[in-house]
Design a protein around this motif. Sequence first.
Motif, PDB file in Angstrom:
ATOM      1  N   LEU A 197       0.828  -1.201   0.000  1.00 55.60           N
ATOM      2  CA  LEU A 197       0.000   0.000   0.000  1.00 55.60           C
ATOM      3  C   LEU A 197       0.864   1.253   0.000  1.00 55.60           C
ATOM      4  O   LEU A 197       0.590   2.215  -0.724  1.00 55.60           O
ATOM      5  CB  LEU A 197      -0.929  -0.019   1.216  1.00 55.60           C
ATOM      6  CG  LEU A 197      -1.891   1.170   1.346  1.00 55.60           C
ATOM      7  CD1 LEU A 197      -2.872   1.199   0.183  1.00 55.60           C
ATOM      8  CD2 LEU A 197      -2.643   1.083   2.672  1.00 55.60           C
ATOM      9  N   GLN A 198       1.933   1.239   0.798  1.00 52.63           N
ATOM     10  CA  GLN A 198       2.864   2.369   0.809  1.00 52.63           C
ATOM     11  C   GLN A 198       3.521   2.543  -0.554  1.00 52.63           C
ATOM     12  O   GLN A 198       3.625   3.665  -1.069  1.00 52.63           O
ATOM     13  CB  GLN A 198       3.948   2.133   1.875  1.00 52.63           C
ATOM     14  CG  GLN A 198       3.456   2.131   3.291  1.00 52.63           C
ATOM     15  CD  GLN A 198       3.389   3.537   3.872  1.00 52.63           C
ATOM     16  OE1 GLN A 198       3.928   4.479   3.310  1.00 52.63           O
ATOM     17  NE2 GLN A 198       2.710   3.658   4.997  1.00 52.63           N
ATOM     18  N   LEU A 199       3.956   1.436  -1.140  1.00 55.67           N
ATOM     19  CA  LEU A 199       4.635   1.489  -2.426  1.00 55.67           C
ATOM     20  C   LEU A 199       3.702   1.960  -3.530  1.00 55.67           C
ATOM     21  O   LEU A 199       4.088   2.749  -4.400  1.00 55.67           O
ATOM     22  CB  LEU A 199       5.213   0.109  -2.756  1.00 55.67           C
ATOM     23  CG  LEU A 199       6.136   0.007  -3.975  1.00 55.67           C
ATOM     24  CD1 LEU A 199       7.332   0.919  -3.825  1.00 55.67           C
ATOM     25  CD2 LEU A 199       6.582  -1.431  -4.174  1.00 55.67           C
ATOM     26  N   ARG A 200       2.453   1.517  -3.503  1.00 54.69           N
ATOM     27  CA  ARG A 200       1.477   1.926  -4.512  1.00 54.69           C
ATOM     28  C   ARG A 200       1.163   3.422  -4.408  1.00 54.69           C
ATOM     29  O   ARG A 200       1.079   4.122  -5.414  1.00 54.69           O
ATOM     30  CB  ARG A 200       0.208   1.089  -4.349  1.00 54.69           C
ATOM     31  CG  ARG A 200      -0.785   1.238  -5.480  1.00 54.69           C
ATOM     32  CD  ARG A 200      -2.021   0.401  -5.205  1.00 54.69           C
ATOM     33  NE  ARG A 200      -1.694  -1.008  -5.055  1.00 54.69           N
ATOM     34  CZ  ARG A 200      -1.967  -1.724  -3.968  1.00 54.69           C
ATOM     35  NH1 ARG A 200      -2.573  -1.164  -2.944  1.00 54.69           N
ATOM     36  NH2 ARG A 200      -1.646  -3.004  -3.920  1.00 54.69           N
ATOM     37  N   GLN A 201       1.028   3.915  -3.181  1.00 58.84           N
ATOM     38  CA  GLN A 201       0.752   5.334  -2.998  1.00 58.84           C
ATOM     39  C   GLN A 201       1.940   6.177  -3.442  1.00 58.84           C
ATOM     40  O   GLN A 201       1.778   7.228  -4.071  1.00 58.84           O
ATOM     41  CB  GLN A 201       0.415   5.614  -1.536  1.00 58.84           C
ATOM     42  CG  GLN A 201       0.065   7.070  -1.251  1.00 58.84           C
ATOM     43  CD  GLN A 201      -0.335   7.292   0.196  1.00 58.84           C
ATOM     44  OE1 GLN A 201      -0.363   6.362   0.992  1.00 58.84           O
ATOM     45  NE2 GLN A 201      -0.633   8.529   0.544  1.00 58.84           N
ATOM     46  N   TRP A 202       3.142   5.721  -3.135  1.00 62.02           N
ATOM     47  CA  TRP A 202       4.351   6.434  -3.557  1.00 62.02           C
ATOM     48  C   TRP A 202       4.452   6.476  -5.081  1.00 62.02           C
ATOM     49  O   TRP A 202       4.835   7.495  -5.664  1.00 62.02           O
ATOM     50  CB  TRP A 202       5.563   5.745  -2.937  1.00 62.02           C
ATOM     51  CG  TRP A 202       6.885   6.244  -3.412  1.00 62.02           C
ATOM     52  CD1 TRP A 202       7.586   7.315  -2.949  1.00 62.02           C
ATOM     53  CD2 TRP A 202       7.680   5.672  -4.466  1.00 62.02           C
ATOM     54  NE1 TRP A 202       8.764   7.461  -3.635  1.00 62.02           N
ATOM     55  CE2 TRP A 202       8.844   6.457  -4.584  1.00 62.02           C
ATOM     56  CE3 TRP A 202       7.519   4.588  -5.322  1.00 62.02           C
ATOM     57  CZ2 TRP A 202       9.840   6.189  -5.512  1.00 62.02           C
ATOM     58  CZ3 TRP A 202       8.507   4.320  -6.253  1.00 62.02           C
ATOM     59  CH2 TRP A 202       9.643   5.105  -6.334  1.00 62.02           C
ATOM     60  N   LEU A 203       4.096   5.384  -5.743  1.00 63.70           N
ATOM     61  CA  LEU A 203       4.125   5.327  -7.202  1.00 63.70           C
ATOM     62  C   LEU A 203       3.132   6.313  -7.796  1.00 63.70           C
ATOM     63  O   LEU A 203       3.458   7.058  -8.727  1.00 63.70           O
ATOM     64  CB  LEU A 203       3.834   3.903  -7.668  1.00 63.70           C
ATOM     65  CG  LEU A 203       3.600   3.691  -9.168  1.00 63.70           C
ATOM     66  CD1 LEU A 203       4.848   4.037  -9.962  1.00 63.70           C
ATOM     67  CD2 LEU A 203       3.167   2.249  -9.451  1.00 63.70           C
ATOM     68  N   ARG A 204       1.918   6.338  -7.286  1.00 65.52           N
ATOM     69  CA  ARG A 204       0.908   7.241  -7.831  1.00 65.52           C
ATOM     70  C   ARG A 204       1.230   8.698  -7.581  1.00 65.52           C
ATOM     71  O   ARG A 204       0.735   9.577  -8.287  1.00 65.52           O
ATOM     72  CB  ARG A 204      -0.450   6.898  -7.221  1.00 65.52           C
ATOM     73  CG  ARG A 204      -1.025   5.585  -7.723  1.00 65.52           C
ATOM     74  CD  ARG A 204      -2.258   5.208  -6.939  1.00 65.52           C
ATOM     75  NE  ARG A 204      -2.871   3.999  -7.470  1.00 65.52           N
ATOM     76  CZ  ARG A 204      -3.745   3.264  -6.806  1.00 65.52           C
ATOM     77  NH1 ARG A 204      -4.115   3.628  -5.585  1.00 65.52           N
ATOM     78  NH2 ARG A 204      -4.272   2.192  -7.353  1.00 65.52           N
ATOM     79  N   ASP A 205       2.055   8.970  -6.601  1.00 67.96           N
ATOM     80  CA  ASP A 205       2.455  10.341  -6.304  1.00 67.96           C
ATOM     81  C   ASP A 205       3.595  10.817  -7.188  1.00 67.96           C
ATOM     82  O   ASP A 205       4.106  11.917  -6.973  1.00 67.96           O
ATOM     83  CB  ASP A 205       2.861  10.475  -4.837  1.00 67.96           C
ATOM     84  CG  ASP A 205       1.653  10.633  -3.939  1.00 67.96           C
ATOM     85  OD1 ASP A 205       0.563  10.903  -4.470  1.00 67.96           O
ATOM     86  OD2 ASP A 205       1.799  10.498  -2.719  1.00 67.96           O
ATOM     87  N   GLY A 206       4.006  10.025  -8.156  1.00 69.35           N
ATOM     88  CA  GLY A 206       5.046  10.456  -9.074  1.00 69.35           C
ATOM     89  C   GLY A 206       6.313   9.630  -9.040  1.00 69.35           C
ATOM     90  O   GLY A 206       7.310  10.005  -9.678  1.00 69.35           O
TER      91      GLY A 206
END
Length: 899
Positions: free
Chosen positions: A251-260
């Motif tokens: 979940l952390q990695l996915r959110q970081w990816l979507r943030d750029g």
Amino acid sequence: MIFEHRAANRVAIVCDWGLPCLILASLVLLHSSKLCPVATAQDGLDPPDATIPDTSVNVSPTGVQRFAKGKWAAMSAVGINPSDQDTEEVVSVYLGDHPDLQFSRRFWLPAHSKRQTWLPIQIPPATPLRDQQITSSMMRIVDSGDGEVFTENRLGMPLTKRSLMLTNAEINTGLILEPPQWDGSGMSESSRADLYTMLYAARDSAINSSLELSLVNFRSDFLPPTHRSLDALDQMVIADDHLKHDTSGLLQLRQWLRDGGRIWIMLDRVASASVQTLLGDDMTFSTVDRVQWNDFQIEAGADRPGQPFESESWSSEIPVEMVRVMGDFNEVSFQINGMPAAFWQPVGRGEVLFTTASTRAWMQPDQTPGRALYELSQRFFEPRMKAPRSGPAMIPMLDQEIGYQIPQRWIAGLVLGINALLILGFGCWWAFQRRLERMAILIPVSALTSAVLMILVGNHYAKSVPSTVATGQVVRVFDATDQAEVSTVHSVYSSDAGDLALKSNSGTLTLPLNLGDASQHQRLVWNDDQSSQSIGLTQPPGVVRHFFSDSTVLLDQPLKLRGTFDAKGFRGKLQGLGDRKWEDAVIVASPGPATAVVADPSERAPSSQDSADQPATLVATTDNLLAPDQFISGALLSDTQRMRQEFYRRVFATPEEQPFGRETSLLIWTDPLDLGDQFADRFARRGTALLSVPIQIDTPVPDADFQVPATFIRTETFAGHRGVSFVFNPRTGRWLSQLTKPTETELLFRFPAELATMTLKQVRLKIKLNAPSRSLIVQAMVDGQPTTVYEQSDPSGTIEFTIDRADALQWHRDHGLWLSIGISKTQQQVASATTDPADDLDSPADGNAAVIGETKEIESTTWQIDFIQMEAVGRIESDPGTTASLATPHVSTRLAGTP
């Protein structure tokens, strides 16, 4: 019995060695008894007088282990409890010379146990760039009953200090790779060495830095499950599957990816199931098989942008492994034997690089990167841009929600009703007594009394501003994983000073915008259930303060708009909103125009019993297209609608940031989501939320004409024989202003992929421009040649025209409808063209560049294009063989030859 037998043997040996050895053995046994009191007690002897060591807690860097100013990171807190009693530990950390802002962790530590937990911290934004390290000070806090006290460390000091490394200007790359394991053959270690060699060579070829920073290797099975723990990373390389069971870390990695962020997934090392767990429906391919190659060529993919690429040969006696995949690929950069070897997939504001060939396929024999790897590295190893936040743009709108209250209608009705009853009652009584002349006194007195009462009530409401928390949310829904990113802003006002009692649930961290303000001390405390609270945070009276949070939530049910095109425009069903009320819906595709959305007037309103299960039908017709910079329909807007209009304008002021992503989305206003943020009970709560809902388009009904609104058609520049025009910027949708020279701009109008088999019947163009003394020339591609389909002299204002020539509406090979927009010379430029041939149509890249050596008077008449919009009428035939279809913008691959 075995223990006694061995002890007897030891004693016999000691006796044979004599008295010195006996004395030495006695000392050893005495020392062992002090170290092992439990064993002594089992023998029935009294335990020695020895104290059990105290509980200890150590805080150290973990995860990224590199810190940048203003960014979040994670610390590891490890507690050891050798006692017989469970304890509750509280550790607090402050950074540098900022003891006014502390980050704390409260956790349960069972008896006879060792436990690891995590603590998020934020490096102070004011840290100088020249500093290479910052000091962290850790203290243990104990509640003594009379207040909090510090626990001394083993050195007898209340503080434990250590230095944290700062990397403010460097690019940080993370690597997910499990620790090495010996397999007996050495192949695993050799493969790891090849991986590190390739990664370091690739990064060094892309980054010009004097510092040699190693990769951040996440060897643990779990990423730190703390707030924005990957904030300091620029890109991540995933080279194995050991995080596939780390739900919180993914979940952390996915959110970081979507943030750029950027992620490199090596499919020869990572299973498809792990990719599916991370990306959800954003994974648009499947694995076919694995092959090995001794000789092959790396060739450019069909979607690779930039300069031409000469094929790169590779040969070795030791074969390389390659995973062959099939699916819809957004951008294939390189391929091997007709199969994708490297391709990109956008996810939110970030993107993922997939490679299917093993590491040695990308390296030269001298261990330097090949040309293909060099090109991929230039794009991958880039600094991560800060993701834009739409939530703070709501602050002016929320501040308007705080203020005096308007008296309720029943109060005014009560005052006026009493006034009317008095007049009616006394009027009837005096009429009976025949003394109506007294009404001349009663009516003015009654009216004056009512006016005074209304003034007093209004003055009371104007001076009494209630303590209020106004909440605004921007919720962006992702249909690939049924998750939503929520950017929340709170405007807080209190009429009296007091504690905010601010608490946040798991997954949400609410912070003041001025976090670290030295005017008051703050301590952020995280608990075992991942909830957090702010201690010492007070609200001064008569002041509006702002708080924000960014969180990711899992939706109870998928929220999306699914529909298709019909004779009026777009029609779809809004699923997942339930019984929430909504208003002011609009479809946007930045930087294109917006289209207002209304409920289908032909559909009956659902009853209260089935409203939660009945999806609403929404319609966006071509007649509802809004003017540029307009996002709310209607001639007269309410105060709330005007504030929403201004919010949209602030957010879309920089459309290149794509605040709601690249895709066409539905924006809809509704009530805010309940994220569990808690304030003190004295605050009244109110708020609003803007939902960004993804749109799923189905193929229209065949053998029927349908309309495509301008919002669904993207305008891009086309690289023609003159190159790419700089007059129009497709990222912002803006044209250069105050141009004086003639230009020709080639454009490509792209339609949704679901209309790939559509036959265009006609297109309607709307162009707003001002080009006095010139001509507007629009060309289409007819039989492979640019042909003029519309021309107008001295154009000014908004021009609308239709192109319905079948031969001019054929799809271009680059997946779109090609048109050329030209602005001719003025009459003065035409007259001088015979004497100055250098004044011909300039290259689009020349803009307003003057001709070197020109001595004649420069033409000063300027021209300007404000916008170009296209609407289309199309049809999908039931027999696809009779249509000239648009090739899909995604690249579909089928299995090529075998090795």
